[in-house]
Scaffold this motif. Structure first.
Motif, PDB file in Angstrom:
ATOM      1  N   MET B  39       0.799  -1.221   0.000  1.00 17.17           N
ATOM      2  CA  MET B  39       0.000   0.000   0.000  1.00 17.17           C
ATOM      3  C   MET B  39       0.837   1.279   0.000  1.00 17.17           C
ATOM      4  SD  MET B  39      -3.001  -0.714  -0.438  1.00 17.17           S
ATOM      5  CE  MET B  39      -3.152  -2.391  -1.008  1.00 17.17           C
ATOM      6  N   GLU B  99     -14.121  -2.525 -18.548  1.00 17.76           N
ATOM      7  CA  GLU B  99     -14.500  -1.929 -17.273  1.00 17.76           C
ATOM      8  C   GLU B  99     -13.425  -2.113 -16.206  1.00 17.76           C
ATOM      9  OE1 GLU B  99     -18.549  -2.400 -16.300  1.00 17.76           O
ATOM     10  OE2 GLU B  99     -18.698  -1.568 -18.323  1.00 17.76           O
ATOM     11  N   GLY B 102     -11.854   1.044 -14.561  1.00 16.47           N
ATOM     12  CA  GLY B 102     -12.802   1.737 -13.690  1.00 16.47           C
ATOM     13  C   GLY B 102     -13.072   0.972 -12.410  1.00 16.47           C
ATOM     14  N   ARG B 103     -13.205  -0.329 -12.545  1.00 13.19           N
ATOM     15  CA  ARG B 103     -13.509  -1.139 -11.360  1.00 13.19           C
ATOM     16  C   ARG B 103     -12.351  -1.159 -10.374  1.00 13.19           C
ATOM     17  NH1 ARG B 103     -16.893  -6.472 -13.319  1.00 13.19           N
ATOM     18  NH2 ARG B 103     -18.898  -5.413 -13.550  1.00 13.19           N
ATOM     19  N   GLN B 105     -10.193   1.093 -10.061  1.00 14.60           N
ATOM     20  CA  GLN B 105     -10.136   2.444  -9.498  1.00 14.60           C
ATOM     21  C   GLN B 105     -11.068   2.571  -8.293  1.00 14.60           C
ATOM     22  OE1 GLN B 105      -8.453   5.543 -12.130  1.00 14.60           O
ATOM     23  NE2 GLN B 105      -7.540   4.162 -10.699  1.00 14.60           N
ATOM     24  N   LEU B 106     -12.228   1.920  -8.389  1.00 17.07           N
ATOM     25  CA  LEU B 106     -13.164   1.918  -7.258  1.00 17.07           C
ATOM     26  C   LEU B 106     -12.506   1.307  -6.021  1.00 17.07           C
ATOM     27  CD1 LEU B 106     -16.690   0.658  -8.380  1.00 17.07           C
ATOM     28  CD2 LEU B 106     -16.029   2.934  -7.650  1.00 17.07           C
ATOM     29  N   ALA B 107     -11.785   0.241  -6.250  1.00 15.49           N
ATOM     30  CA  ALA B 107     -11.209  -0.487  -5.123  1.00 15.49           C
ATOM     31  C   ALA B 107      -9.918   0.170  -4.643  1.00 15.49           C
ATOM     32  CB  ALA B 107     -10.940  -1.934  -5.520  1.00 15.49           C
ATOM     33  N   LEU B 108      -9.089   0.595  -5.556  1.00 14.03           N
ATOM     34  CA  LEU B 108      -7.753   1.096  -5.206  1.00 14.03           C
ATOM     35  C   LEU B 108      -7.420   2.280  -6.100  1.00 14.03           C
ATOM     36  CD1 LEU B 108      -5.155  -1.788  -4.796  1.00 14.03           C
ATOM     37  CD2 LEU B 108      -5.573   0.123  -3.267  1.00 14.03           C
ATOM     38  N   GLU B 109      -7.664   3.466  -5.592  1.00 13.26           N
ATOM     39  CA  GLU B 109      -7.485   4.636  -6.438  1.00 13.26           C
ATOM     40  C   GLU B 109      -6.058   4.797  -6.952  1.00 13.26           C
ATOM     41  OE1 GLU B 109      -9.812   8.639  -5.586  1.00 13.26           O
ATOM     42  OE2 GLU B 109      -9.813   7.243  -3.901  1.00 13.26           O
ATOM     43  N   ASP B 110      -5.084   4.340  -6.163  1.00 17.71           N
ATOM     44  CA  ASP B 110      -3.688   4.571  -6.532  1.00 17.71           C
ATOM     45  C   ASP B 110      -3.154   3.568  -7.541  1.00 17.71           C
ATOM     46  OD1 ASP B 110      -3.774   6.589  -4.773  1.00 17.71           O
ATOM     47  OD2 ASP B 110      -2.798   5.507  -3.131  1.00 17.71           O
TER      48      ASP B 110
END
Lengths: 330, 198
Positions: B39, B99, B102-103, B105-110
């Motif tokens: 992380m 997708e 995008g998906r 990104q929902l879970a892990l923006e970085d």
């Protein structure tokens, strides 16, 4: 048109306008393929002129797809996804679409100022938003925790490899560095030189002037060794009054002896602790990795020790190369 | 680059080639043997160096290495499950790749995955364009597509084109679907507790 889309897109003004003026079939980055059902396409004739493929596919053809994607032409960063149903035979009565914002939900809510009221009670949109926000908070906390633990681990590592009194490398750190240097030299990497230093008369300083004076001398020795090291070299305290220098890179015996003499001279400089003079010197033993095929840490350390004892026996305050000890035998 | 990416490379090296290889690579790349925190963020140059050293150590081409990395990742159960959210069959899965960015990104923006766009080229033929930095994501996804074809039991031909008209960052994967239901494939059930076996 449902109330949410109406709110988002100023729906009252849009009613009765051609679909393709406001929506594009497919995602923004999708290439527009010529309309497959050009003849029957209900959006190809606009104002009497044929506009092939403006929507990417006829509304009738998308009704056959399992899932349809739309892009809002007024907000190209936001997409919609859902299902399309043809109404009436051959879709003659139009196309009905059930759409959601998919993973654009958060952007859509921000862009169109949507509220809880804009989603049907059965819609999971609010749960999704809640989950996303809560997850971001948890992630932030976990990330901060990871950073703290990482910092603490690095600090603990440094402490585990440092002599607490002198802040020089400790025995463990020196042995690790030595293993690495040996392995490197064995594979044709840079050669290196080891200088073992035993302080002379340290015990008498400790016994007659006390431990505080002894510690003071050790700190001063550490400072001298630290100053004599070049970038890439490593100085360590192996315990008691024994120090070890790891000098990386090729050196001639003359260069090493010159450095050794300079270190001894500096060790012998008068050191004053609380008005009393602490007199020490150093006996130095030197081994060079080029004399070993291949360089082995353990053997080199034993030989460095032998050379140091030879220096002590030769009257202290001098520097002895192990190579010179061996000479008569060969 | 998010540590998760570096950590994947670390785990791939450790699991596939053994700890000794990982230590050798880490040592040469100037990384501590404990490796990466998933992380935390690391410099991009470090990832490049890690890959260079790994390929040199294993005497592999970068793109071959990355393709095997993609296969390795999609055969880890947690990742495999997330990919199987793509749909019932391999074609659904291919379409769902649109997708994926995008998906995630929902879970892990970085986590900056490349932009994936699937185009149909007629019966059973597709091309997946992969646009993202640094180059090599195309190879990773070629590995993912191969592994997932096995997972779905589909028979496919997959070919990576390292250079496309999408510019220097663009790669494309040609997919030819020969048989959607060639073998029985592995099972996937939405309700299998996610995260139970991490």
């Amino acid at each position: 048109m449902g109330p949410t889309l109406r709110k988002a897109l100023d729906g009252d003004a849009m009613l009765d306008q051609p679909f393709s003026d406001h929506f594009r079939v497919g995602r923004l980055q999708d290439r527009i393929e010529p309309c497959g059902a050009a003849e029957s396409c209900d959006c190809t004739v606009v104002g009497g002129a044929k506009r092939l493929g403006d929507c990417g596919a006829s509304l009738l053809t998308i009704a056959n797809e399992r899932m349809v994607h739309l892009t809002l032409l007024s907000q190209p960063a936001i997409g919609l996804r859902g299902e399309a149903f043809a109404l009436g035979p051959q879709g003659r009565d139009g196309t009905l679409m059930n759409l959601s914002f998919g993973f654009y939900l958060r952007e859509a809510v921000a862009t169109f100022s949507l509220t809880e009221r804009d989603f049907a009670p059965a819609d999971l949109a609010m749960e999704l938003l809640y989950l996303q926000e809560a997850k971001s908070l948890v992630m932030q906390e976990l990330r901060a925790l990871t950073q703290r633990l990482d910092g603490a681990r690095k600090q603990a590592e440094t402490q585990a490899l440092t002599d607490p009194l002198t802040a020089l490398a400790n025995r463990r750190a020196m042995e690790a560095a030595l293993e690495q240097a040996s392995a490197g030299a064995a594979q044709g990497g840079a050669p290196f030189t080891l200088i073992q230093i035993d302080l002379d008369y340290f015990k008498s300083v400790n016994d007659t002037l006390g431990h505080a004076a002894g510690d003071y001398v050790l700190l001063d020795v550490a400072r001298i060794l630290h100053e004599e090291m070049r970038a890439g070299d490593l100085a360590g305290r192996m315990g008691g009054d024994e120090f070890l220098l790891l000098l990386r890179g090729a050196m001639t015996p003359e260069q090493v002896m010159h450095l050794g003499d300079r270190i001894i001279a500096r060790l012998q400089e008068p050191k004053w602790h609380e008005g009393r003079e602490c007199l020490v010197s150093g006996s130095l033993g030197v081994v060079m990795s080029l004399d070993y095929q291949p360089p082995e840490t353990e053997r080199m350390l034993v030989d460095a020790d032998t050379a140091t004892y030879a220096a002590k026996n030769a009257g202290r305050g001098c520097c002895v190369l192990y190579r010179d000890l061996e000479m008569p035998k060969t | 680059m998010l540590g998760l990416v570096n950590r994947s490379i670390q785990n791939f090296l450790t699991d596939t080639f053994g700890e000794r290889i990982w230590y050798a690579v880490a040592c040469k790349a100037g990384v501590s043997p404990e490796g990466f925190e998933p992380m935390l963020s690391y410099e991009d140059a470090l990832t490049d160096r890690l890959l260079d050293v790994a390929c040199e150590t294993l005497d592999r081409r970068l793109f071959d290495f990355l393709e095997d990395l993609g296969t390795y990742l999609s055969t880890r159960e947690p990742v495999r499950r997330l990919l199987r959210y793509g749909g019932r069959d391999y074609v659904d899965f291919l379409r769902s790749l649109n997708e994926l960015q995008g998906r995630t990104q929902l879970a892990l923006e970085d986590l900056k995955l490349p932009e994936l766009t699937l185009r149909g080229l007629g019966v059973g033929r597709y091309t997946l364009s992969v646009i993202g930095a640094p180059p090599g994501w195309g190879a990773v996804f070629a590995g993912v597509l191969r592994a997932m074809a096995d997972d779905y039991g589909a028979l496919v031909l997959i070919e990576l084109n390292e250079h496309t008209e999408d510019g220097p960052a663009g790669e494309a994967i040609a997919v030819q679907l020969l048989d959607s239901f060639h073998a029985s494939g592995r099972s996937f059930d939405l309700s299998d507790a996610a995260g139970a076996e991490m």
